[in-house]
Design a protein around this motif. Structure first.
Motif, PDB file in Angstrom:
ATOM      1  N   SER A 109      18.327  -2.483 -29.783  1.00 21.28           N
ATOM      2  CA  SER A 109      19.146  -1.794 -30.970  1.00 21.28           C
ATOM      3  C   SER A 109      19.862  -2.743 -31.768  1.00 21.28           C
ATOM      4  O   SER A 109      20.308  -3.924 -31.245  1.00 21.28           O
ATOM      5  N   ASP A 110      19.971  -2.482 -33.173  1.00 22.43           N
ATOM      6  CA  ASP A 110      20.697  -3.523 -33.823  1.00 22.43           C
ATOM      7  C   ASP A 110      22.040  -2.952 -34.520  1.00 22.43           C
ATOM      8  O   ASP A 110      22.441  -3.612 -35.488  1.00 22.43           O
ATOM      9  N   ALA A 111      22.416  -1.749 -34.096  1.00 20.39           N
ATOM     10  CA  ALA A 111      23.682  -1.014 -34.541  1.00 20.39           C
ATOM     11  C   ALA A 111      24.228   0.095 -33.755  1.00 20.39           C
ATOM     12  O   ALA A 111      23.829   0.428 -32.835  1.00 20.39           O
ATOM     13  N   ASP A 112      25.398   0.273 -34.109  1.00 20.30           N
ATOM     14  CA  ASP A 112      26.321   1.318 -33.047  1.00 20.30           C
ATOM     15  C   ASP A 112      25.843   2.631 -33.465  1.00 20.30           C
ATOM     16  O   ASP A 112      26.520   3.045 -34.826  1.00 20.30           O
ATOM     17  N   ASN A 113      24.897   3.318 -33.134  1.00 20.16           N
ATOM     18  CA  ASN A 113      24.305   4.709 -33.436  1.00 20.16           C
ATOM     19  C   ASN A 113      24.029   5.459 -32.387  1.00 20.16           C
ATOM     20  O   ASN A 113      23.421   5.048 -31.395  1.00 20.16           O
ATOM     21  N   TRP A 114      24.500   6.872 -32.662  1.00 19.59           N
ATOM     22  CA  TRP A 114      24.370   7.892 -31.399  1.00 19.59           C
ATOM     23  C   TRP A 114      22.986   7.937 -30.937  1.00 19.59           C
ATOM     24  O   TRP A 114      22.870   7.994 -29.845  1.00 19.59           O
ATOM     25  N   SER A 115      22.057   8.061 -31.814  1.00 15.98           N
ATOM     26  CA  SER A 115      20.621   8.235 -31.447  1.00 15.98           C
ATOM     27  C   SER A 115      20.197   6.976 -30.672  1.00 15.98           C
ATOM     28  O   SER A 115      19.429   7.072 -29.849  1.00 15.98           O
ATOM     29  N   TYR A 116      20.507   5.844 -31.124  1.00 17.24           N
ATOM     30  CA  TYR A 116      20.202   4.652 -30.493  1.00 17.24           C
ATOM     31  C   TYR A 116      20.548   4.616 -29.038  1.00 17.24           C
ATOM     32  O   TYR A 116      20.090   4.153 -28.136  1.00 17.24           O
ATOM     33  N   GLU A 117      21.872   4.919 -28.896  1.00 15.50           N
ATOM     34  CA  GLU A 117      22.621   4.860 -27.479  1.00 15.50           C
ATOM     35  C   GLU A 117      21.840   5.979 -26.574  1.00 15.50           C
ATOM     36  O   GLU A 117      21.861   5.926 -25.481  1.00 15.50           O
ATOM     37  N   GLU A 118      21.370   7.118 -27.186  1.00 16.00           N
ATOM     38  CA  GLU A 118      20.844   8.083 -26.273  1.00 16.00           C
ATOM     39  C   GLU A 118      19.557   7.664 -25.971  1.00 16.00           C
ATOM     40  O   GLU A 118      18.897   7.862 -24.961  1.00 16.00           O
ATOM     41  N   ARG A 119      18.804   7.064 -26.920  1.00 14.39           N
ATOM     42  CA  ARG A 119      17.473   6.668 -26.567  1.00 14.39           C
ATOM     43  C   ARG A 119      17.660   5.373 -25.356  1.00 14.39           C
ATOM     44  O   ARG A 119      16.847   5.530 -24.350  1.00 14.39           O
ATOM     45  N   GLY A 120      18.653   4.660 -25.760  1.00 15.28           N
ATOM     46  CA  GLY A 120      18.848   3.468 -24.653  1.00 15.28           C
ATOM     47  C   GLY A 120      19.066   4.030 -23.348  1.00 15.28           C
ATOM     48  O   GLY A 120      18.424   3.322 -22.269  1.00 15.28           O
ATOM     49  N   GLN A 121      20.053   4.871 -23.394  1.00 15.21           N
ATOM     50  CA  GLN A 121      20.392   5.128 -22.000  1.00 15.21           C
ATOM     51  C   GLN A 121      19.500   6.220 -21.217  1.00 15.21           C
ATOM     52  O   GLN A 121      19.090   6.049 -20.210  1.00 15.21           O
ATOM     53  N   GLY A 122      18.389   7.059 -22.273  1.00 15.61           N
ATOM     54  CA  GLY A 122      17.511   7.598 -21.368  1.00 15.61           C
ATOM     55  C   GLY A 122      16.312   6.840 -21.129  1.00 15.61           C
ATOM     56  O   GLY A 122      15.915   7.336 -19.930  1.00 15.61           O
ATOM     57  N   PHE A 123      16.259   5.512 -21.724  1.00 19.81           N
ATOM     58  CA  PHE A 123      15.132   4.732 -21.308  1.00 19.81           C
ATOM     59  C   PHE A 123      15.515   3.886 -20.043  1.00 19.81           C
ATOM     60  O   PHE A 123      14.675   4.024 -18.899  1.00 19.81           O
ATOM     61  N   ILE A 124      16.783   3.591 -19.802  1.00 19.96           N
ATOM     62  CA  ILE A 124      17.338   2.839 -18.807  1.00 19.96           C
ATOM     63  C   ILE A 124      17.140   3.777 -17.407  1.00 19.96           C
ATOM     64  O   ILE A 124      16.883   3.433 -16.328  1.00 19.96           O
ATOM     65  N   LYS A 125      17.852   5.299 -17.740  1.00 19.13           N
ATOM     66  CA  LYS A 125      17.692   6.055 -16.554  1.00 19.13           C
ATOM     67  C   LYS A 125      16.328   6.335 -16.166  1.00 19.13           C
ATOM     68  O   LYS A 125      16.262   6.403 -14.831  1.00 19.13           O
ATOM     69  N   ALA A 126      15.624   6.799 -16.898  1.00 14.67           N
ATOM     70  CA  ALA A 126      14.255   6.757 -16.528  1.00 14.67           C
ATOM     71  C   ALA A 126      13.441   5.698 -15.846  1.00 14.67           C
ATOM     72  O   ALA A 126      12.830   5.920 -14.455  1.00 14.67           O
ATOM     73  N   LEU A 127      13.919   4.397 -16.238  1.00 19.83           N
ATOM     74  CA  LEU A 127      13.340   3.374 -15.263  1.00 19.83           C
ATOM     75  C   LEU A 127      13.911   3.277 -14.055  1.00 19.83           C
ATOM     76  O   LEU A 127      13.382   3.045 -12.947  1.00 19.83           O
ATOM     77  N   ALA A 128      15.397   3.437 -14.067  1.00 20.04           N
ATOM     78  CA  ALA A 128      15.884   3.287 -12.740  1.00 20.04           C
ATOM     79  C   ALA A 128      15.832   4.379 -11.750  1.00 20.04           C
ATOM     80  O   ALA A 128      15.573   4.037 -10.562  1.00 20.04           O
ATOM     81  N   GLN A 129      14.977   5.686 -12.214  1.00 20.17           N
ATOM     82  CA  GLN A 129      14.832   6.537 -11.210  1.00 20.17           C
ATOM     83  C   GLN A 129      13.639   6.227 -10.427  1.00 20.17           C
ATOM     84  O   GLN A 129      13.175   6.552  -9.376  1.00 20.17           O
ATOM     85  N   THR A 130      12.740   4.857 -11.103  1.00 24.02           N
ATOM     86  CA  THR A 130      11.537   4.381 -10.282  1.00 24.02           C
ATOM     87  C   THR A 130      11.881   2.935  -9.728  1.00 24.02           C
ATOM     88  O   THR A 130      10.855   2.245  -9.484  1.00 24.02           O
ATOM     89  N   GLY A 131      13.074   2.591  -9.770  1.00 20.18           N
ATOM     90  CA  GLY A 131      13.445   1.481  -8.988  1.00 20.18           C
ATOM     91  C   GLY A 131      13.296   0.220 -10.058  1.00 20.18           C
ATOM     92  O   GLY A 131      13.285  -0.771  -9.568  1.00 20.18           O
ATOM     93  N   HIS A 132      13.314   0.448 -11.261  1.00 19.95           N
ATOM     94  CA  HIS A 132      13.056  -0.799 -12.326  1.00 19.95           C
ATOM     95  C   HIS A 132      14.655  -0.912 -13.109  1.00 19.95           C
ATOM     96  O   HIS A 132      15.152   0.087 -13.512  1.00 19.95           O
ATOM     97  N   ALA A 133      14.703  -2.409 -13.513  1.00 21.14           N
ATOM     98  CA  ALA A 133      16.114  -2.372 -14.145  1.00 21.14           C
ATOM     99  C   ALA A 133      15.422  -2.561 -15.579  1.00 21.14           C
ATOM    100  O   ALA A 133      14.200  -2.850 -15.756  1.00 21.14           O
ATOM    101  N   CYS A 134      16.245  -2.836 -16.565  1.00 20.27           N
ATOM    102  CA  CYS A 134      16.074  -2.870 -17.779  1.00 20.27           C
ATOM    103  C   CYS A 134      17.297  -3.569 -18.659  1.00 20.27           C
ATOM    104  O   CYS A 134      18.341  -3.252 -18.398  1.00 20.27           O
TER     105      CYS A 134
END
Length: 244
Positions: A116-141
């Motif tokens: 991400s290239d800016a402080d934006n609420w939608s970018y934050e939610e996408r990033g957090q969602g991506f990291i959470k989804a990967l963490a549930q399968t044992g993967h880091a991001c």
């Protein structure tokens, strides 16, 4: 006596034609008079008198002030100004991020990055969602944030510095690498940065953007994949909520 025609203002601080299409579809079905001049001219209609407002309250303070002082029923499509207690219809960024994670995982990737290239609420939610989804399968991001990097700059140097910095980050990253970019434009930034240093797309770095708003992705030499956040449906549902 004929039913009074409902007059609704589009006050979209961030514009996407698909959001407009969804609103327009509902307006036509229900006989609304839709005021869309602001979407084209960005002139705030101080003194406007109507029945409701469909807003995307982004960075502009003047637009937020106008919507507040208009004192009309309002639906907001953004969470940028969460302190304003308007009803909202929002993109499901976490679900979109989960779809991207599943897409990469089914293709056997083990190295992941969110950009991400800016402080934006939608970018934050996408990033957090991506990291959470990967963490549930044992993967880091790894989360790559241009706006928090030591190389960050604004003004005339920003475009060049950002691409140089991105190219360095992509070159140093463990591959094969799966990158989820916070928007399609940022996905394009990653693509161009990889190509300038000879990184093969998608063999070494696979890229997915968000919102599916690149108008001619198939015309590019290296097409970019994107997750569609269904903005037309979002617009329709926002209009539907305003009508309740």
């Amino acid at each position: 006596m004929a039913k009074k025609q409902k007059r609704v203002l589009l006050a979209l601080g961030w514009y996407d034609y698909r959001l407009h299409q969804g609103i327009e579809k509902y307006a036509q079905e229900h006989g609304w008079h839709l005021y869309a001049d602001f979407a084209r001219e960005k002139v705030i209609p101080w003194g406007w008198e109507g029945d409701g407002i469909l807003a995307w309250l982004g960075a502009g303070d003047d637009l937020a002030e106008f919507v507040q002082t208009a004192k009309r029923p309002t639906v907001d499509f953004s969470l940028r100004r969460a302190q304003l207690k308007f009803p909202r219809v929002l993109e499901d960024h976490a679900h979109a991020a989960q779809l991207v994670a599943e897409h990469f995982l089914t293709r056997g990737f083990a190295n992941f990055m969110f950009y991400s290239d800016a402080d934006n609420w939608s970018y934050e939610e996408r990033g957090q969602g991506f990291i959470k989804a990967l963490a549930q399968t044992g993967h880091a991001c790894t989360w790559l944030r241009w706006h928090q990097s030591p190389a960050f700059a604004t003004g005339r140097e920003e475009w060049k510095r950002k691409r140089n910095w991105l190219a360095t980050q992509m070159k140093q990253a463990t591959k094969p690498l799966a990158v989820f970019a916070a928007s399609d434009q940022q996905a394009l930034d990653v693509l161009e940065s990889c190509e300038r240093v000879g990184i093969k797309i998608p063999e070494e770095v696979a890229i997915v953007g968000a919102e599916n708003y690149l108008l001619a992705p198939d015309a590019m030499q290296t097409p970019i994949s994107s997750v569609d956040t269904n903005l037309e449906i979002l617009g329709y549902r926002g209009a539907e909520l305003l009508d309740q």
